[in-house]
Design a protein around this motif. Structure first.
Motif, mmCIF file in Angstrom:
data_model
loop_
_atom_site.group_PDB
_atom_site.id
_atom_site.type_symbol
_atom_site.label_atom_id
_atom_site.label_comp_id
_atom_site.label_asym_id
_atom_site.label_seq_id
_atom_site.Cartn_x
_atom_site.Cartn_y
_atom_site.Cartn_z
ATOM 1 N N SER C 153 0.940 -1.021 -0.063
ATOM 2 C CA SER C 153 0.086 -0.169 0.076
ATOM 3 C C SER C 153 1.041 1.331 0.059
ATOM 4 C CB SER C 153 -1.194 -0.175 1.235
ATOM 5 O OG SER C 153 -0.314 0.115 2.346
ATOM 6 N N VAL C 156 1.576 1.639 -3.654
ATOM 7 C CA VAL C 156 0.839 2.300 -4.437
ATOM 8 C C VAL C 156 0.693 3.885 -4.339
ATOM 9 C CG1 VAL C 156 -1.940 2.573 -4.729
ATOM 10 C CG2 VAL C 156 -0.961 0.344 -4.381
ATOM 11 N N LEU C 157 0.803 4.467 -3.106
ATOM 12 C CA LEU C 157 1.056 5.530 -2.724
ATOM 13 C C LEU C 157 2.159 6.090 -3.222
ATOM 14 C CD1 LEU C 157 -0.969 6.806 -0.745
ATOM 15 C CD2 LEU C 157 0.942 6.768 1.333
ATOM 16 N N MET C 206 -2.399 -2.783 -7.782
ATOM 17 C CA MET C 206 -3.053 -3.682 -6.634
ATOM 18 C C MET C 206 -3.288 -5.093 -7.071
ATOM 19 S SD MET C 206 -5.429 -1.121 -4.500
ATOM 20 C CE MET C 206 -6.428 -0.596 -5.776
#
Lengths: 213, 275, 222
Positions: C153, C156-157, C206
């Motif tokens: 995550s 992804v950020l 993702m």
């Protein structure tokens, strides 16, 4: 860089703090609504808020600011630039806080809800007096962590043309041609703002880890 | 990004697609009467491009455009509120209704005239190519040897992009300040700018650069939204007035230090009056 | 004023925008690779016996995590040349993304390593496993499994953060979109559309990560 320039940076810092506070307060109120809807058990509400969260967590903050900044004006809302930017941060924060708080609401053991129901507490009392106080405690480290993200995120308002700390730094750096010094000072100002919060968040996290043991 | 399901992403996409549908409503025209009733005029201006429009260290909006806009507000009898804009935010800020009028170094170009309504010109400007003093640069072809900075969407962006040979490395930054900063930091060796750029570059890197090529003599005008006749007429009357009564010369004396230019009565592809 | 939405410039610019997505992926992948290197290296140094090294890593993590990415990238791009380090926009962007992601990776990886109890290692040795087997099966795999969700995550950020690199004129989706916007003055249409692009990009990321997770980190079903 003289005194006048430093004061100009401090004015920028003031807007950074203000923008962060407004975004956090607005995002907190809307985020609570998002979290409650997201964990309501009502399928359309849950799906709608899940989409809302996915939209804001799946796109860059910079784009969110651009779209809100120009979009609001298009719907006929003529707002000050800074109000428009604040709305952008509020929406952004509400999605992230909503997701953090949903997680902590669900982390409160189910037995609590069942016990509250057995005591025939209705929804508002159940949430307000039983679930949320525990959920807030659980969520505190993550919430503070997000506040730090939000403060840093306000730097992107500079790209929309809002004169907060980073843009003030840009302007001063271009008047004095001392970017090393100016961006160094800007970085330190952000650090002084964020670091105490980060330390506090880490402290809470450690304390809760000890309590859970 | 925890626990985001595919379905919720689809929902997010649908929500995002639906958003523009909500936005077809008009943003409402603005008239001088309305501005007077409101008591203030909202002016889009540059915040980082001295001496046209810039924010001083004291946080005050200043510059040639600021002076002209203040005169216009005085003419209408209202207060002035400045909204500092980035170069490529200027036209969108106007067309989406964020500001009433632009006094923002807006060169009067035909492609822009399709998006906004220009007034009569109130100041002249020249778009130049600035390169290292020691190098011989005489033709557009010579530009190909350099990495060139420009402010995204500014007149110099258009000119450098059009005139530089194919394959020239052009770097586009968010505004005049970062593009000059890139030159001073040595990230680029040349820059597209206007007549005032050299003053600022001299402060950062004295003696190293000079104006090498002149692309275009331009006139700057104030901008309003297309179709808004009344405010355009008010602007034109105001510009005629300050040209006649010497107030424009005073502003020129303060910033440009030359006599007021002779302005053309018409520009190809850029109408001065709304219809 | 009547603002009519007009997507023509976006449609005409579609090939450029799609190509620019590759630039975005390039920056993201480069940044992630560097972040992993910094993360692993940082964790090793963080637990080193030499105190100044530990302080250095700690200071690095705190400094990076408490200042905005935009300031960091401006600093590298505009200020470092004065100290004699001059990098082009793309290397600057990858360096800044890697440093930023790396600081978070250090903390995440460290948490994963600490989650493996000493008792488990001893138990593995007692069962007669080699040291290599113990490291692979008892330390590495569970640690990776534990940190994978947070690490991905964070990545992804990091991918979304690439949009900020437009500020130093790096080649990626946002800078190309801004060029189209500055030619057409259709900001809402352009930015609205590429917001959807980013949604797809983060979805692809993702899916990619969850495929890896299922392939390597799912518990064996008996």
């Amino acid at each position: 860089m003289g005194e006048a320039e430093f004061l100009f940076l401090l004015t920028g810092l003031k807007w950074t703090v203000l923008l962060s506070l407004v975004g956090f307060a607005g995002g907190g109120i809307c985020g609570l609504a998002v979290a409650l809807m997201r964990s309501s058990g009502i399928a359309p509400l849950e799906r709608g808020t899940a989409g809302y969260i996915a939209l804001f967590q799946g796109t860059p903050l910079l784009m969110q600011l651009f779209v809100v900044y120009y979009g609001l004006a298009l719907v006929g809302l003529k707002l000050d630039a800074w109000v428009a930017v604040a709305i952008g941060f509020t929406l952004h924060a509400s999605a992230y806080l909503g997701e953090i708080w949903r997680g902590s609401i669900e982390a409160v053991p189910r037995g609590q809800t069942e016990a509250a129901k057995a005591l025939s507490l209705h929804y508002v009392a159940r949430m307000k007096d039983v679930i949320l106080p525990q959920a807030i405690r659980i969520s505190l480290p993550a919430t503070i962590g997000f506040l730090v993200q939000l403060i840093k995120g306000t730097s992107l308002a500079a790209i929309v043309g809002f004169t907060e700390l980073t843009r003030a730094g840009n302007i001063v750096s271009n008047q004095t041609f001392k970017p090393l010094l100016v961006f160094g000072v800007v970085g330190i100002l952000y650090f002084l703002l964020c670091w105490p919060l980060s330390l506090y968040g880490a402290h809470l996290e450690r304390r809760m880890a000890v309590a859970a043991r | 990004m925890t626990r985001t399901t595919r379905r919720s992403l689809l929902a997010a996409g649908a929500a995002a697609l639906a958003l523009p549908a909500l936005l077809a409503s008009p943003a409402g025209a603005v008239t001088p009467a309305e501005i007077k009733a409101r008591g203030k005029i909202i002016v889009g201006i540059q915040g980082d491009n001295p001496p046209w429009g810039f924010v001083t260290s004291a946080g005050k909006q200043d510059g040639l455009d600021a002076d002209i806009a203040t005169l216009f507000a005085k003419d209408l009898g209202v207060a002035v509120e400045f909204v500092p804009l980035e170069v490529n935010n200027r036209i969108p800020a106007l067309t989406t209704g964020r500001v009433d009028v632009l006094f923002a170094t807006m060169a009067m170009l035909p492609e822009r005239a399709k998006a906004v309504q220009f007034s009569k010109p109130y100041v002249a400007n020249t778009i130049v190519f600035i390169g290292p003093k020691k190098d011989k640069i005489t033709s557009n072809e010579d530009m190909g040897r350099y990495t060139i900075a420009v402010a995204k969407g500014a007149a110099q962006d258009t000119q450098v992009t059009k005139n530089a040979p194919a394959g020239t490395v052009i770097r586009r930054y968010d505004g005049d300040a970062p593009s000059i900063q890139a030159l001073v930091s040595g990230q680029v060796q040349a820059i597209g700018g206007n007549i005032f750029y050299m003053q600022r570059i001299e402060q950062g890197r004295p003696g190293e650069f000079e104006n090498k090529l002149e692309f275009q003599n331009l006139y700057n005008g104030a901008c309003t939204r297309l179709g808004e006749k009344e405010i355009n007429a008010a602007l034109n009357a105001f510009i005629d007035k300050i040209k006649a009564n010497g107030e424009l010369q005073k502003v020129y004396d303060k910033w440009m230090k030359v006599p007021v230019h002779k302005f053309p009565d018409s520009l190809e592809g850029v109408p001065f009056t709304a219809n | 004023m009547n603002y009519r939405l007009d997507f023509t410039p976006v449609i005409e610019g579609l090939p450029d925008l799609l190509l620019a997505c590759l630039g975005t992926f390039g920056l993201a992948l480069g940044g992630m690779a560097l972040a992993i290197v910094i993360g692993v290296g940082g964790v090793i140094l963080r637990d080193s016996r030499i105190a100044p090294l530990r302080w250095l890593v700690k200071g690095f993590v705190e400094l990076v995590r408490n200042t905005p990415f935009l300031v960091q990238i401006f600093f590298i791009y505009f200020a470092l040349p004065l100290a004699g380090v001059r990098l082009d926009p793309t290397p600057t962007a990858i360096l800044a993304l890697g440093i930023n992601g790396g600081a978070y990776a250090i903390e995440i990886i460290r948490g994963g390593v600490q989650s493996i109890g000493k008792g488990q290692i001893e138990a593995g040795l007692a069962l007669g496993l080699h040291r290599g087997q113990v490291f692979r099966l008892i330390v590495l795999k569970p640690a990776l499994r534990a940190i994978f969700p947070s690490l991905t995550s964070q990545f992804v950020l990091l991918t979304l953060t690439t949009s900020v690199c437009s500020a130093i004129s790096a080649y990626e989706l946002t800078s190309v979109a801004q060029r189209i916007e500055s030619e057409s003055f259709r900001s809402f249409e352009v930015f609205g559309t590429i917001t959807l692009f980013y949604l797809v990009i983060s979805w692809v990321m993702m899916r990619f990560f969850s495929a890896i997770s299922q392939r390597y980190f799912s518990y064996p079903v008996k």
